[in-house]
Structure formats: C-alpha cells, structure tokens
Design a protein around this motif. Structure first.
Motif, PDB file in Angstrom:
ATOM      1  N   TYR A   7       0.836  -1.190   0.000  1.00 11.28           N
ATOM      2  CA  TYR A   7       0.000   0.000   0.000  1.00 11.28           C
ATOM      3  C   TYR A   7       0.873   1.243   0.000  1.00 11.28           C
ATOM      4  CZ  TYR A   7      -3.748  -3.196   1.134  1.00 11.28           C
ATOM      5  OH  TYR A   7      -4.638  -4.217   1.088  1.00 11.28           O
ATOM      6  N   THR A   9       0.947   5.611   0.692  1.00 12.62           N
ATOM      7  CA  THR A   9       0.305   6.770   1.309  1.00 12.62           C
ATOM      8  C   THR A   9      -0.114   7.746   0.207  1.00 12.62           C
ATOM      9  OG1 THR A   9       2.363   8.017   1.480  1.00 12.62           O
ATOM     10  CG2 THR A   9       1.786   6.559   3.343  1.00 12.62           C
ATOM     11  N   PRO A  10      -0.994   8.689   0.523  1.00 14.36           N
ATOM     12  CA  PRO A  10      -1.343   9.711  -0.468  1.00 14.36           C
ATOM     13  C   PRO A  10      -0.114  10.482  -0.965  1.00 14.36           C
ATOM     14  CG  PRO A  10      -2.951   9.716   1.284  1.00 14.36           C
ATOM     15  CD  PRO A  10      -1.851   8.786   1.713  1.00 14.36           C
ATOM     16  N   VAL A  13       1.648   8.305  -3.603  1.00 12.05           N
ATOM     17  CA  VAL A  13       0.875   8.231  -4.847  1.00 12.05           C
ATOM     18  C   VAL A  13       0.928   9.569  -5.580  1.00 12.05           C
ATOM     19  CG1 VAL A  13      -1.420   7.891  -5.836  1.00 12.05           C
ATOM     20  CG2 VAL A  13      -0.604   6.379  -4.031  1.00 12.05           C
ATOM     21  N   LEU A  24      -5.711  14.350  -4.809  1.00 18.16           N
ATOM     22  CA  LEU A  24      -6.174  13.026  -4.397  1.00 18.16           C
ATOM     23  C   LEU A  24      -7.287  13.142  -3.364  1.00 18.16           C
ATOM     24  CD1 LEU A  24      -2.752  11.184  -4.078  1.00 18.16           C
ATOM     25  CD2 LEU A  24      -4.403  10.984  -5.940  1.00 18.16           C
ATOM     26  N   ARG A  28     -11.202  11.878  -3.702  1.00 20.87           N
ATOM     27  CA  ARG A  28     -11.892  11.033  -2.720  1.00 20.87           C
ATOM     28  C   ARG A  28     -13.210  11.680  -2.300  1.00 20.87           C
ATOM     29  NH1 ARG A  28      -6.720  10.820  -0.473  1.00 20.87           N
ATOM     30  NH2 ARG A  28      -7.409  12.111   1.287  1.00 20.87           N
ATOM     31  N   TYR A  36      -9.234   3.373  -2.860  1.00 23.29           N
ATOM     32  CA  TYR A  36      -8.403   3.513  -1.663  1.00 23.29           C
ATOM     33  C   TYR A  36      -9.008   2.750  -0.508  1.00 23.29           C
ATOM     34  CZ  TYR A  36     -11.825   6.985  -0.117  1.00 23.29           C
ATOM     35  OH  TYR A  36     -12.992   7.617   0.248  1.00 23.29           O
ATOM     36  N   LYS A  38      -9.558   3.000   3.703  1.00 23.23           N
ATOM     37  CA  LYS A  38      -9.506   3.874   4.864  1.00 23.23           C
ATOM     38  C   LYS A  38      -9.405   2.992   6.103  1.00 23.23           C
ATOM     39  CE  LYS A  38     -11.463   7.930   6.927  1.00 23.23           C
ATOM     40  NZ  LYS A  38     -12.447   8.988   6.850  1.00 23.23           N
ATOM     41  N   ILE A  43      -5.450   6.968   5.159  1.00 21.91           N
ATOM     42  CA  ILE A  43      -5.824   6.636   3.786  1.00 21.91           C
ATOM     43  C   ILE A  43      -4.656   5.892   3.152  1.00 21.91           C
ATOM     44  CG2 ILE A  43      -6.409   7.560   1.507  1.00 21.91           C
ATOM     45  CD1 ILE A  43      -8.593   8.059   3.572  1.00 21.91           C
ATOM     46  N   TYR A  45      -3.537   3.596  -0.486  1.00 22.91           N
ATOM     47  CA  TYR A  45      -3.855   3.195  -1.854  1.00 22.91           C
ATOM     48  C   TYR A  45      -3.119   1.891  -2.168  1.00 22.91           C
ATOM     49  CZ  TYR A  45      -5.534   7.964  -2.617  1.00 22.91           C
ATOM     50  OH  TYR A  45      -6.223   9.142  -2.545  1.00 22.91           O
ATOM     51  N   VAL A  50      -3.696   1.221  -8.050  1.00 22.34           N
ATOM     52  CA  VAL A  50      -3.147   2.418  -8.714  1.00 22.34           C
ATOM     53  C   VAL A  50      -2.718   2.049 -10.133  1.00 22.34           C
ATOM     54  CG1 VAL A  50      -1.285   4.126  -8.703  1.00 22.34           C
ATOM     55  CG2 VAL A  50      -2.417   3.507  -6.553  1.00 22.34           C
TER      56      VAL A  50
END
Length: 65
Positions: A7, A9-10, A13, A24, A28, A36, A38, A43, A45, A50
């Motif tokens: 995964y 993180t924002p 990404v 981003l 959302r 994504y 939660k 958050i 991704y 992706v």
C-alpha cells in the motif's frame, strides 16, 4: 485482497502520479479517481489498484487524421 499486497500513502501516490495530495483528497471527496482503503483516519492506496487504474485510463492516439 491479498495479504501480501503493498500500500502507498497519499504522499507516495501523489509523487508517483506527479500530482498533489490535495488533488487526491478532492477526488476522494467527489467519489472519483483511485480506489483507496480507509483504516481509521489513515488513507492507503493499494499499488495494484493504482496501476490498474492507470492502465484502464490509458489513452493511445492512433495517429493524426
């Protein structure tokens, strides 16, 4: 989902996509963009999602008319 899936993180990404964390976040909020997860307030991704999203939205021009 695969328990071995990684995964992002924002921030990660956003850097990968050359965009902003705010973009981003706005996606959302609007219910558009990348899938994504939660977890509490965090958050995340899935990298597979992706990459799948990017492949599904690939535009290939077939040449000029």
């Amino acid at each position: 989902m695969n328990k071995d899936q990684s995964y992002a993180t924002p921030q990660e990404v956003a850097e990968y996509l050359h965009t902003s964390v705010k973009k981003l976040s706005n996606d959302r909020y609007l219910g558009t963009g990348l899938p994504y997860v939660k977890y509490g307030r965090k958050i995340l991704y899935p990298w597979d999602a992706v990459n799948d999203y990017m492949a599904a939205n690939l535009i290939i021009h077939e040449g000029a008319a």
